[in-house]
Motif scaffolding. Structure first.
Motif, mmCIF file in Angstrom:
data_model
loop_
_atom_site.group_PDB
_atom_site.id
_atom_site.type_symbol
_atom_site.label_atom_id
_atom_site.label_comp_id
_atom_site.label_asym_id
_atom_site.label_seq_id
_atom_site.Cartn_x
_atom_site.Cartn_y
_atom_site.Cartn_z
ATOM 1 N N ASP A 1 109.952 44.796 86.528
ATOM 2 C CA ASP A 1 110.420 45.335 87.809
ATOM 3 C C ASP A 1 111.384 44.345 88.456
ATOM 4 O OD1 ASP A 1 108.856 47.565 87.535
ATOM 5 O OD2 ASP A 1 107.430 47.039 89.118
ATOM 6 N N GLN A 2 112.494 44.868 88.986
ATOM 7 C CA GLN A 2 113.491 44.041 89.652
ATOM 8 C C GLN A 2 113.733 44.553 91.063
ATOM 9 O OE1 GLN A 2 116.974 44.748 87.322
ATOM 10 N NE2 GLN A 2 116.424 43.296 85.705
ATOM 11 N N MET A 3 114.086 43.636 91.958
ATOM 12 C CA MET A 3 114.579 44.007 93.281
ATOM 13 C C MET A 3 115.944 43.379 93.485
ATOM 14 S SD MET A 3 113.411 42.980 97.143
ATOM 15 C CE MET A 3 114.172 41.354 96.904
ATOM 16 N N LEU A 4 116.913 44.199 93.895
ATOM 17 C CA LEU A 4 118.215 43.700 94.327
ATOM 18 C C LEU A 4 118.271 43.846 95.839
ATOM 19 C CD1 LEU A 4 120.717 45.285 91.757
ATOM 20 C CD2 LEU A 4 119.412 43.168 91.564
ATOM 21 N N MET A 5 118.416 42.742 96.542
ATOM 22 C CA MET A 5 118.461 42.773 97.996
ATOM 23 C C MET A 5 119.899 42.562 98.446
ATOM 24 S SD MET A 5 116.054 40.828 100.784
ATOM 25 C CE MET A 5 116.652 39.159 100.508
ATOM 26 N N PHE A 33 118.388 37.189 83.258
ATOM 27 C CA PHE A 33 117.029 37.698 83.419
ATOM 28 C C PHE A 33 116.536 38.379 82.144
ATOM 29 C CE2 PHE A 33 116.304 38.375 88.288
ATOM 30 C CZ PHE A 33 116.606 37.048 88.506
ATOM 31 N N ASP A 34 117.421 39.118 81.498
ATOM 32 C CA ASP A 34 117.022 39.867 80.305
ATOM 33 C C ASP A 34 116.558 38.950 79.177
ATOM 34 O OD1 ASP A 34 117.510 42.270 81.501
ATOM 35 O OD2 ASP A 34 119.448 42.615 80.539
ATOM 36 N N ASP A 35 117.017 37.707 79.188
ATOM 37 C CA ASP A 35 116.562 36.765 78.165
ATOM 38 C C ASP A 35 115.075 36.463 78.313
ATOM 39 O OD1 ASP A 35 119.109 36.606 77.115
ATOM 40 O OD2 ASP A 35 119.652 34.824 78.276
ATOM 41 N N ALA A 36 114.562 36.597 79.532
ATOM 42 C CA ALA A 36 113.138 36.344 79.779
ATOM 43 C C ALA A 36 112.315 37.600 79.590
ATOM 44 C CB ALA A 36 112.935 35.800 81.192
ATOM 45 N N HIS A 37 112.749 38.690 80.190
ATOM 46 C CA HIS A 37 112.025 39.958 80.111
ATOM 47 C C HIS A 37 112.997 41.044 80.530
ATOM 48 C CE1 HIS A 37 109.231 43.212 80.822
ATOM 49 N NE2 HIS A 37 108.206 42.467 80.433
ATOM 50 N N ALA A 38 113.338 41.924 79.629
ATOM 51 C CA ALA A 38 114.320 42.967 79.931
ATOM 52 C C ALA A 38 113.884 43.766 81.150
ATOM 53 C CB ALA A 38 114.498 43.891 78.726
ATOM 54 N N GLY A 39 114.817 43.933 82.088
ATOM 55 C CA GLY A 39 114.511 44.715 83.277
ATOM 56 C C GLY A 39 114.279 46.173 82.924
ATOM 57 N N THR A 40 113.214 46.722 83.438
ATOM 58 C CA THR A 40 112.863 48.107 83.124
ATOM 59 C C THR A 40 112.986 49.034 84.328
ATOM 60 O OG1 THR A 40 110.538 47.557 83.546
ATOM 61 C CG2 THR A 40 111.297 47.455 81.259
ATOM 62 N N GLY A 48 122.329 41.913 101.169
ATOM 63 C CA GLY A 48 122.369 41.375 102.520
ATOM 64 C C GLY A 48 123.547 40.447 102.699
ATOM 65 N N SER A 49 123.429 39.511 103.639
ATOM 66 C CA SER A 49 124.477 38.510 103.844
ATOM 67 C C SER A 49 124.730 37.744 102.554
ATOM 68 C CB SER A 49 124.077 37.547 104.952
ATOM 69 O OG SER A 49 123.921 38.232 106.170
ATOM 70 N N THR A 50 123.658 37.485 101.827
ATOM 71 C CA THR A 50 123.739 37.033 100.440
ATOM 72 C C THR A 50 123.015 38.089 99.610
ATOM 73 O OG1 THR A 50 121.650 35.815 100.447
ATOM 74 C CG2 THR A 50 123.601 34.643 101.243
ATOM 75 N N MET A 51 123.137 38.001 98.306
ATOM 76 C CA MET A 51 122.324 38.866 97.459
ATOM 77 C C MET A 51 121.209 38.041 96.864
ATOM 78 S SD MET A 51 124.441 41.878 95.583
ATOM 79 C CE MET A 51 122.907 42.799 95.401
ATOM 80 N N PHE A 52 120.022 38.608 96.856
ATOM 81 C CA PHE A 52 118.876 37.926 96.270
ATOM 82 C C PHE A 52 118.227 38.871 95.273
ATOM 83 C CE2 PHE A 52 114.871 35.679 95.937
ATOM 84 C CZ PHE A 52 115.274 34.351 96.055
ATOM 85 N N ILE A 53 117.871 38.335 94.121
ATOM 86 C CA ILE A 53 117.329 39.149 93.041
ATOM 87 C C ILE A 53 115.995 38.564 92.626
ATOM 88 C CG2 ILE A 53 117.744 40.093 90.752
ATOM 89 C CD1 ILE A 53 120.654 38.536 92.493
ATOM 90 N N VAL A 54 114.991 39.406 92.525
ATOM 91 C CA VAL A 54 113.655 39.013 92.091
ATOM 92 C C VAL A 54 113.257 39.891 90.915
ATOM 93 C CG1 VAL A 54 111.207 38.904 92.708
ATOM 94 C CG2 VAL A 54 112.946 38.271 94.394
ATOM 95 N N GLN A 55 112.701 39.288 89.881
ATOM 96 C CA GLN A 55 112.156 40.063 88.759
ATOM 97 C C GLN A 55 110.808 39.497 88.352
ATOM 98 O OE1 GLN A 55 114.648 41.427 85.470
ATOM 99 N NE2 GLN A 55 113.164 40.610 84.013
ATOM 100 N N VAL A 56 109.829 40.367 88.276
ATOM 101 C CA VAL A 56 108.498 39.977 87.819
ATOM 102 C C VAL A 56 108.549 39.800 86.303
ATOM 103 C CG1 VAL A 56 106.056 40.604 87.770
ATOM 104 C CG2 VAL A 56 107.489 41.286 89.715
#
Length: 493
Positions: A256-260, A386-393, A262-270
């Protein structure tokens, strides 16, 4: 009726939400604010005058909206981070809070700590190279440049842990925030690196660690008088705001990924297992024992706002109409969006913006579309790592930037990924309310309030063009880096 209070202290405002245990919103409150930029490379906030004052004001306002028969069951606060708040024994901040990676003052301290501990050792222990995002160098900077402040300090906090201390009197930090206090935390062990942390903190004790949903204490009588929240109300630890926002929209399973936006972009992936990449941040996740990768740009919406100002201050709607009239690819215009340096994966505070391919036939609309596309190329660069660690689904998009009709479509077209847009767009404070409910045992730990409203799909007709432009964009930074660094050295700032 049991109610839950969530409050988030963001970069541009503090937001609060009162919800019931089904996730239905009872009331919301927002107070705008801004960060202070007292010197080039510095970014600060007065923790007491801004964060605590606004938490008190929002709490009082929302408690006044508790319906008849409603009872507040728990609360939780998140905030920007990782930050550094140094306080005396009475929990008074001794200087303004030093903000996250947008504050780049500790460059020399990053180099010194890297030399002291060893770059490879830091990667092995912390899982992340030291950068402006790390708290350790910020502590070292205060010790070197403001020794009187450091000596008088009796505790150090992040934004949310400072508020948790004001509410409960407890000296505690959530695991996620601690995992961004590099090089002082061993992410794979979910514990402090006691030797390195004590070396950097010196006389300062290390906060007790807790998971974001864990109840760390209850509201004291003094805090109750200030906030209007009943004394004895359970308080969950909370986390950095981007992670609370990811939690609020159901970003919880590996992939799971989140693209935020905003003033900056922040990306989180479990992710499902420990993974270290020097171009990314590896952190503890929100849920107990979980891990996440994170990345962040230094500019995004802030660059769009800057363009709006310097091109005449036209309305957002007019600018978007002009940009929409320009075809994908901006007719050969490419932008490096590094107006404030860059964080991941470049980690170069001396990087600067570049506009390539500019001609007399290009207009304002071209610049705006190219800026959105340049930001989106940066997101593709990050997601490939990110995909090198765990492909975003599964990718969920959030944030104020979603109001742009160009931005999300450009990201999908350039990355080739669909994005899910949630129905509930309140943000991190909504995730805080859920964390409070889970921590207090008022909702099951698996509870997910997120509902998806629509999906943004990539347009295959644009793929070949964007692949070609991405190749050009990827070559621009390394090709211009020496010249840009020379120009940066000439900047009197």
């Amino acid at each position: 009726m049991e109610l839950l209070l969530g409050i988030d202290m963001g970069t541009g405002s503090t937001k609060g939400v009162l919800v019931d245990t089904s996730g239905s919103v009872v009331a919301t409150e927002t107070i705008p604010h801004s960060m202070d930029l007292p010197r080039p490379g510095w970014a600060e906030v007065d923790a007491e005058a801004v964060w605590w004052r606004e938490v008190c004001a929002i709490s009082r306002a929302l408690m006044a909206k508790v319906p008849s028969g409603g009872v507040l069951g728990a609360m939780c606060v998140s905030g920007v981070g990782p930050c550094l708040v140094l306080c005396d024994a009475d929990l008074r901040p001794l200087r303004p809070a030093i903000l996250y990676g947008v504050d780049t003052r500790a460059t020399a301290e990053i180099a010194a700590l890297t030399a002291e501990f060893g770059a490879q050792n830091i990667m092995a222990e912390a899982g992340t190279v030291l950068s402006s995002q790390a708290v350790g160098p910020k502590l070292e900077w205060v010790h070197r440049h403001e020794p009187d402040v450091f000596d008088r300090a009796r505790g150090w906090y992040g934004s949310n842990s400072y508020i948790a201390a004001k509410l409960t009197g407890e000296y505690v930090m959530d695991h996620h925030t601690a995992s961004q206090c590099d090089p002082m935390y061993v992410t794979k062990d979910f514990d402090w690196n006691h030797q390195w942390a004590q070396r950097i903190c010196r006389h300062l004790p290390l906060p007790r660690l807790a998971w974001p949903s864990e109840v760390v204490g209850t509201v004291t009588a003094e805090a109750a008088a200030a906030t209007g929240v009943p004394a004895g109300t359970p308080v969950a630890a909370g986390a950095v705001d981007a992670y609370s926002e990811a939690f609020s929209v159901g970003v919880r399973a590996p992939g799971d990924q989140m693209l935020m936006y905003g003033s900056t972009m922040f990306i989180v992936q479990v992710i499902d297992e420990y993974y270290s990449d020097p171009a990314l941040w590896i952190t503890a996740g929100v849920e107990r024992g979980s891990l996440a990768l994170a990345a962040g740009t230094s500019t995004a919406g802030s660059m769009i706002s800057w363009l709006q100002t310097v091109t005449g201050g036209a309305s957002f709607e007019d600018l978007m109409a002009e940009a929409q009239a320009v075809p994908p690819g901006s007719e050969g215009l490419v932008v490096l969006p590094y107006l404030a340096g860059e964080r991941t994966p470049v980690f170069d505070p001396q990087a600067r913006g570049v506009v390539a391919g500019l001609t007399l036939r290009h207009g304002r609309g071209h610049l705006f579309r190219a800026a959105y596309e340049g930001i989106s190329f940066g997101i593709r660069q990050i997601l490939e790592r990110f995909d090198d660690a765990h492909a975003g689904t599964r990718t969920v998009a959030v944030g104020g930037g979603l109001r742009s009709p160009i931005w999300t479509q450009a990201v999908s077209d350039i990355t080739g990924r669909s994005q899910l847009i949630p129905e509930q767009a309140i943000g991190a404070s909504y995730g805080d309310a859920l964390l409070a409910g889970i921590g207090a045992g008022l909702v099951p730990p698996s509870t997910d309030w997120a509902k998806i409203a629509r999906e943004v799909k990539p347009d295959p007709a644009n793929r070949a063009l964007y692949d070609e432009l991405y190749a050009v964009w990827s070559e621009l930074y390394p090709a211009t880096r020496p010249q840009v660094h020379r120009l940066t050295s000439m900047d009197p700032g």
